[in-house]
Enzyme design. Structure first.
Site, PDB file in Angstrom:
ATOM      1  N   GLU A  66       5.487 -38.677  43.782  1.00 54.63           N
ATOM      2  CA  GLU A  66       4.038 -38.769  43.983  1.00 54.63           C
ATOM      3  C   GLU A  66       3.328 -38.456  42.672  1.00 54.63           C
ATOM      4  O   GLU A  66       3.098 -37.270  42.363  1.00 54.63           O
ATOM      5  CB  GLU A  66       3.579 -37.762  45.049  1.00 54.63           C
ATOM      6  CG  GLU A  66       4.128 -38.018  46.428  1.00 54.63           C
ATOM      7  CD  GLU A  66       3.208 -37.469  47.508  1.00 54.63           C
ATOM      8  OE1 GLU A  66       2.914 -38.232  48.432  1.00 54.63           O
ATOM      9  OE2 GLU A  66       2.771 -36.313  47.425  1.00 54.63           O
ATOM     10  N   ASN A 123       1.733 -37.453  55.973  1.00 57.05           N
ATOM     11  CA  ASN A 123       1.329 -36.091  55.640  1.00 57.05           C
ATOM     12  C   ASN A 123      -0.154 -35.958  55.957  1.00 57.05           C
ATOM     13  O   ASN A 123      -0.994 -36.466  55.222  1.00 57.05           O
ATOM     14  CB  ASN A 123       1.599 -35.828  54.148  1.00 57.05           C
ATOM     15  CG  ASN A 123       1.087 -34.468  53.697  1.00 57.05           C
ATOM     16  OD1 ASN A 123       0.710 -33.635  54.533  1.00 57.05           O
ATOM     17  ND2 ASN A 123       1.059 -34.247  52.396  1.00 57.05           N
ATOM     18  N   LYS A 128      -1.943 -33.382  55.926  1.00 58.76           N
ATOM     19  CA  LYS A 128      -2.610 -32.340  55.133  1.00 58.76           C
ATOM     20  C   LYS A 128      -3.448 -31.445  56.064  1.00 58.76           C
ATOM     21  O   LYS A 128      -3.040 -31.224  57.201  1.00 58.76           O
ATOM     22  CB  LYS A 128      -3.418 -32.969  53.999  1.00 58.76           C
ATOM     23  CG  LYS A 128      -2.552 -33.938  53.169  1.00 58.76           C
ATOM     24  CD  LYS A 128      -3.194 -34.410  51.902  1.00 58.76           C
ATOM     25  CE  LYS A 128      -2.235 -35.353  51.173  1.00 58.76           C
ATOM     26  NZ  LYS A 128      -2.748 -35.814  49.882  1.00 58.76           N
ATOM     27  N   HIS A 170       4.794 -30.029  47.419  1.00 60.11           N
ATOM     28  CA  HIS A 170       3.741 -31.047  47.271  1.00 60.11           C
ATOM     29  C   HIS A 170       2.848 -30.677  46.083  1.00 60.11           C
ATOM     30  O   HIS A 170       2.602 -29.488  45.831  1.00 60.11           O
ATOM     31  CB  HIS A 170       2.912 -31.118  48.558  1.00 60.11           C
ATOM     32  CG  HIS A 170       2.005 -32.303  48.577  1.00 60.11           C
ATOM     33  ND1 HIS A 170       0.809 -32.310  47.918  1.00 60.11           N
ATOM     34  CD2 HIS A 170       2.150 -33.529  49.127  1.00 60.11           C
ATOM     35  CE1 HIS A 170       0.231 -33.506  48.082  1.00 60.11           C
ATOM     36  NE2 HIS A 170       1.028 -34.257  48.802  1.00 60.11           N
ATOM     37  N   SER A 186      -1.834 -42.996  47.417  1.00 62.38           N
ATOM     38  CA  SER A 186      -2.696 -44.119  47.782  1.00 62.38           C
ATOM     39  C   SER A 186      -1.926 -45.296  48.378  1.00 62.38           C
ATOM     40  O   SER A 186      -2.277 -46.457  48.157  1.00 62.38           O
ATOM     41  CB  SER A 186      -3.544 -44.559  46.580  1.00 62.38           C
ATOM     42  OG  SER A 186      -4.424 -43.510  46.193  1.00 62.38           O
ATOM     43  N   GLY A 228      -4.794 -39.656  46.647  1.00 55.95           N
ATOM     44  CA  GLY A 228      -6.151 -39.586  47.171  1.00 55.95           C
ATOM     45  C   GLY A 228      -7.186 -40.224  46.266  1.00 55.95           C
ATOM     46  O   GLY A 228      -8.384 -40.019  46.444  1.00 55.95           O
ATOM     47  N   GLU A 230      -0.230 -30.678  45.728  1.00 54.15           N
ATOM     48  CA  GLU A 230      -1.396 -29.851  46.063  1.00 54.15           C
ATOM     49  C   GLU A 230      -0.994 -28.377  46.157  1.00 54.15           C
ATOM     50  O   GLU A 230      -1.789 -27.492  45.838  1.00 54.15           O
ATOM     51  CB  GLU A 230      -2.040 -30.356  47.366  1.00 54.15           C
ATOM     52  CG  GLU A 230      -2.794 -31.656  47.116  1.00 54.15           C
ATOM     53  CD  GLU A 230      -2.880 -32.592  48.297  1.00 54.15           C
ATOM     54  OE1 GLU A 230      -2.627 -32.173  49.438  1.00 54.15           O
ATOM     55  OE2 GLU A 230      -3.195 -33.778  48.069  1.00 54.15           O
TER      56      GLU A 230
HETATM   57  P1  13P Z   1      -2.791 -40.274  49.714  1.00 56.95           P
HETATM   58  O1  13P Z   1      -1.920 -41.272  50.457  1.00 56.95           O
HETATM   59  O2  13P Z   1      -4.019 -39.880  50.458  1.00 56.95           O
HETATM   60  O3  13P Z   1      -3.042 -40.702  48.300  1.00 56.95           O
HETATM   61  O4  13P Z   1      -1.929 -38.924  49.635  1.00 56.95           O
HETATM   62  C1  13P Z   1      -0.635 -38.995  49.161  1.00 56.95           C
HETATM   63  C2  13P Z   1       0.024 -37.711  49.437  1.00 56.95           C
HETATM   64  O5  13P Z   1      -0.263 -36.716  48.802  1.00 56.95           O
HETATM   65  C3  13P Z   1       1.010 -37.656  50.518  1.00 56.95           C
HETATM   66  O6  13P Z   1       1.716 -36.465  50.488  1.00 56.95           O
END
Ligand code: 13P
Length: 262
Positions: free
Chosen positions: A178, A16, A18, A106, A224, A184, A108
């Site tokens: 997640e 992903n 983003k 997601h 992560s 992150g 976010e």
């Molecule tokens: P990270 O791997 O940067 O922690 O992000 C995870 C994520 O949100 C994947 O959709």
């Protein structure tokens, strides 16, 4: 016709990206990733990249002209087919671009853009109607984990997000666990904790769709993930892959994550 649900299940690695990578960078990243993966690797894993909308067409052309085994995913889709929804992109538009997977719900999106289980549910149905695979994201916040609400939150998000979906469709889904506090932050869930929640997800899906569906659905961990922790995560029985953010932006690192057994 081959019933895909009867084929052995492959693990699934989804990058992903983003809001990173313009279309030129996305082409380079996809090319580099595919150079680093071999046919043998694709026998064991499906590999998906989810660039921003602006790069989908470029990556699609690359995948099709060079016949790459990397597959294309999108980060979101609106539930309406078309109409006056300024700034939105519909599922049929994505399907037409060769997109096979769409991330739905997601954290976010939930955190910054007002996504709810009800809107996740509408997106999931639109993605299915356009013959793509939903990657449905669930996960608790740190506060919720500390209040020991993880199970209730995850089961509630699953039931809400999948409400009204024909149970016979669920086998083809991917569900990504997640935990919000692990995204992150460099702080991944321990393999044991992630495995336990993924088991809970499998049990919930089994209750909804039966044993075979529970066995076939692919359950991913995200938060992560990196080349150092993926092997331990993948050793867990109920983890069938990963949804990878930061570590998917570097093709060398993402290829190492994809080849988790190496
Ligand atoms: P990270 O791997 O940067 O922690 O992000 C995870 C994520 O949100 C994947 O959709």
């Amino acid at each position: 016709m081959v019933d895909k649900r009867k084929l052995p299940k492959k693990n699934l690695m989804v990058g992903n990206w983003k809001m990173n990578a313009n279309h030129l960078e996305a082409i380079q990243m996809t090319q580099k990733l595919s150079f680093r993966l071999s046919e043998d690797d694709y026998d064991r894993i499906d590999v998906v990249v989810c660039p921003p909308f602006t790069a989908l067409r470029s990556v699609q052309i690359l995948i099709e002209t060079d016949r790459l085994d990397v597959q294309l995913g999108a980060q979101n889709a609106h539930w309406e087919e078309k109409g006056a929804f300024t700034g939105e992109v519909s599922a049929p538009m994505l399907a037409k671009l060769g997109v096979r997977y769409v991330i739905c719900g997601h954290s976010e999106r939930r955190q910054y853009f007002g996504e709810t289980d009800a809107t996740v549910n509408r997106r999931v149905k639109a993605v299915l109607a356009a013959a793509m695979t939903p990657v449905v994201c669930v996960g608790e916040t740190l506060e919720q984990r500390e209040a020991e609400e993880t199970e209730a939150i995850v089961v509630g998000q699953l039931k809400g997000g999948l409400s009204g979906v024909d149970p016979s469709e669920l086998a083809g889904f991917a569900i990504a666990y997640e935990p919000v506090w692990a995204i992150g932050t460099g702080r991944n869930a321990s393999a044991d904790d992630a495995g336990a929640v993924c088991q809970l997800i499998r049990e919930t899906i089994t209750n909804l769709g039966g044993d075979e569906t529970g066995a076939q659905i692919r359950i991913l961990y995200g938060g992560s993930v990196n080349a150092g922790n993926i092997k331990g995560l993948m050793a867990k029985r109920h983890i069938d892959g990963a949804l990878v953010g930061g570590a998917s932006l570097d093709p060398d690192t993402f290829a190492a994550v994809c080849r988790y057994w190496g």
